[in-house]
Design an enzyme around this catalytic site. Structure first.
Site, PDB file in Angstrom:
ATOM      1  N   ASP A   9       0.759  -1.212   0.103  1.00 28.76           N
ATOM      2  CA  ASP A   9       0.136  -0.014   0.130  1.00 28.76           C
ATOM      3  C   ASP A   9       1.039   1.246   0.205  1.00 28.76           C
ATOM      4  OD1 ASP A   9      -2.727  -0.955   0.063  1.00 28.76           O
ATOM      5  OD2 ASP A   9      -2.174  -1.889   2.243  1.00 28.76           O
ATOM      6  N   HIS A  67      -0.311  -0.998  -4.794  1.00 26.70           N
ATOM      7  CA  HIS A  67      -1.574  -0.529  -4.730  1.00 26.70           C
ATOM      8  C   HIS A  67      -1.116   0.993  -4.640  1.00 26.70           C
ATOM      9  CE1 HIS A  67      -5.436   0.210  -2.252  1.00 26.70           C
ATOM     10  NE2 HIS A  67      -5.737   0.729  -3.382  1.00 26.70           N
ATOM     11  N   ASP A  88     -10.364  -5.258  -0.851  1.00 22.76           N
ATOM     12  CA  ASP A  88      -9.408  -4.752   0.148  1.00 22.76           C
ATOM     13  C   ASP A  88     -10.185  -3.897   1.182  1.00 22.76           C
ATOM     14  OD1 ASP A  88      -6.979  -3.595   1.189  1.00 22.76           O
ATOM     15  OD2 ASP A  88      -6.413  -2.555  -0.501  1.00 22.76           O
TER      16      ASP A  88
HETATM   17  C1  DX5 Z   1      -6.226   0.287   3.191  1.00 18.57           C
HETATM   18  C2  DX5 Z   1      -5.239  -0.503   2.158  1.00 18.57           C
HETATM   19  C3  DX5 Z   1      -5.341  -2.170   2.795  1.00 18.57           C
HETATM   20  C4  DX5 Z   1      -5.049  -2.287   4.268  1.00 18.57           C
HETATM   21  C5  DX5 Z   1      -6.156  -3.557   4.526  1.00 18.57           C
HETATM   22  O1  DX5 Z   1      -6.124   1.524   2.680  1.00 18.57           O
HETATM   23  O2  DX5 Z   1      -5.386  -0.446   1.094  1.00 18.57           O
HETATM   24  O3  DX5 Z   1      -4.775  -2.806   1.836  1.00 18.57           O
HETATM   25  O4  DX5 Z   1      -3.870  -2.811   4.550  1.00 18.57           O
HETATM   26  O5  DX5 Z   1      -6.139  -3.610   5.908  1.00 18.57           O
HETATM   27  P1  DX5 Z   1      -7.155  -4.606   6.690  1.00 18.57           P
HETATM   28  O6  DX5 Z   1      -7.109  -5.959   6.161  1.00 18.57           O
HETATM   29  O7  DX5 Z   1      -6.585  -4.380   8.133  1.00 18.57           O
HETATM   30  O8  DX5 Z   1      -8.321  -3.949   6.380  1.00 18.57           O
HETATM   31 ZN    ZN Z   2      -4.378  -1.854  -0.291  1.00 21.28          ZN
END
Ligand code: DX5
Ligand code: ZN
Length: 233
Positions: free
Chosen positions: A40, A71, A180
């Site tokens: 991320d 991402h 996600d």
């Molecule tokens: C949020 C990110 C996600 C995040 C998800 O903006 O894009 O990839 O890491 O985390 P969890 O699984 O904890 O919701």
């Molecule tokens: Zn993400």
């Protein structure tokens, strides 16, 4: 909801990792069975949080041979595609909300020989993807407002996921559907039945520390296997 045709994959999100030992964390989740490494990138403008840039991605590349799924939650993503490609990204996903000319950027990502993804925020209508289907290999459906890990899935997004899945199937496109935000043991199977091929999981993979990574990934996958076996027996 539809019956499933494929093996869903888990993409562990290193947003939930210990950044002081990021390389080791990547190695550990790879060994624990994460199929993909989800990375991320946040700029503090498109989303409120800031994470890391291409140099950090390049520095962890050597810790895993698995797909690096980058991402980009950043404004003007087209300015940074080369840097993340050189850093070792296998998939680069941009947000439809950040790009005035998404077709051009998606085509550029593909021209580098890697997969091009387009992501969509919870408040954005899925019609925005309609004219992009020919130019992307992956659609990333945000189930939370991007920026932070550990949030709860916004339930309305499951309906959107089903509708995007339908769109892909009706148009007969070969596009992976990734979800996600808030993925956990309780919603894992519903998300797969709603069309998800790849499930990003941060908190659900990293909770409990290193010794739990393998178990956490197995637990997620097992919830699906149990349902899949039952429905297809
Ligand atoms: C949020 C990110 C996600 C995040 C998800 O903006 O894009 O990839 O890491 O985390 P969890 O699984 O904890 O919701
Ligand atoms: Zn993400």
């Amino acid at each position: 909801m539809k019956k499933i045709k494929k093996n869903p994959r888990i993409a562990a999100s290193i947003l939930s990792a210990d950044f002081s030992i990021l390389g080791k964390e990547v190695k550990d989740i790879d060994k624990a069975g994460s199929d993909i490494i989800h990375i991320d990138v946040m700029d503090g403008t498109f989303v409120p949080n800031i994470t890391f840039g291409a140099d950090v991605v390049a520095s962890i590349r050597k810790f895993s041979k698995k797909l690096f799924d980058v991402h980009l939650m950043i404004e003007k993503p087209s300015n940074h595609i080369d840097a993340f490609y050189k850093a070792g990204a296998d998939i680069i996903t941009i947000h439809v909300e950040t790009e005035k000319h998404p077709i051009r950027t998606l085509e550029y990502i593909r021209s580098l020989g890697i997969k091009a993804g387009i992501s969509i925020n919870p408040a954005t209508n899925e019609d925005n993807l309609k004219y992009l289907l020919d130019y992307c290999d992956l659609i990333l459906v945000m189930l939370v407002n991007p920026g932070f890990g550990g949030q709860k899935t916004i339930n309305s997004q499951i309906k959107k996921l089903c509708s995007i899945d339908k769109m892909i199937r009706e148009e007969k496109k070969n596009i992976l559907l990734e979800v996600d935000g808030g993925v956990n043991i309780k919603n894992f199977s519903t998300l797969i039945k709603s069309g998800a091929d790849i499930l990003v999981a941060g908190s659900a993979v990293f909770k409990g520390g290193m010794k739990m990574y393998k178990k956490n990934i197995e637990n997620l996958k097992n919830t699906w296997k149990r349902i899949d076996n039952k429905e297809n027996s």
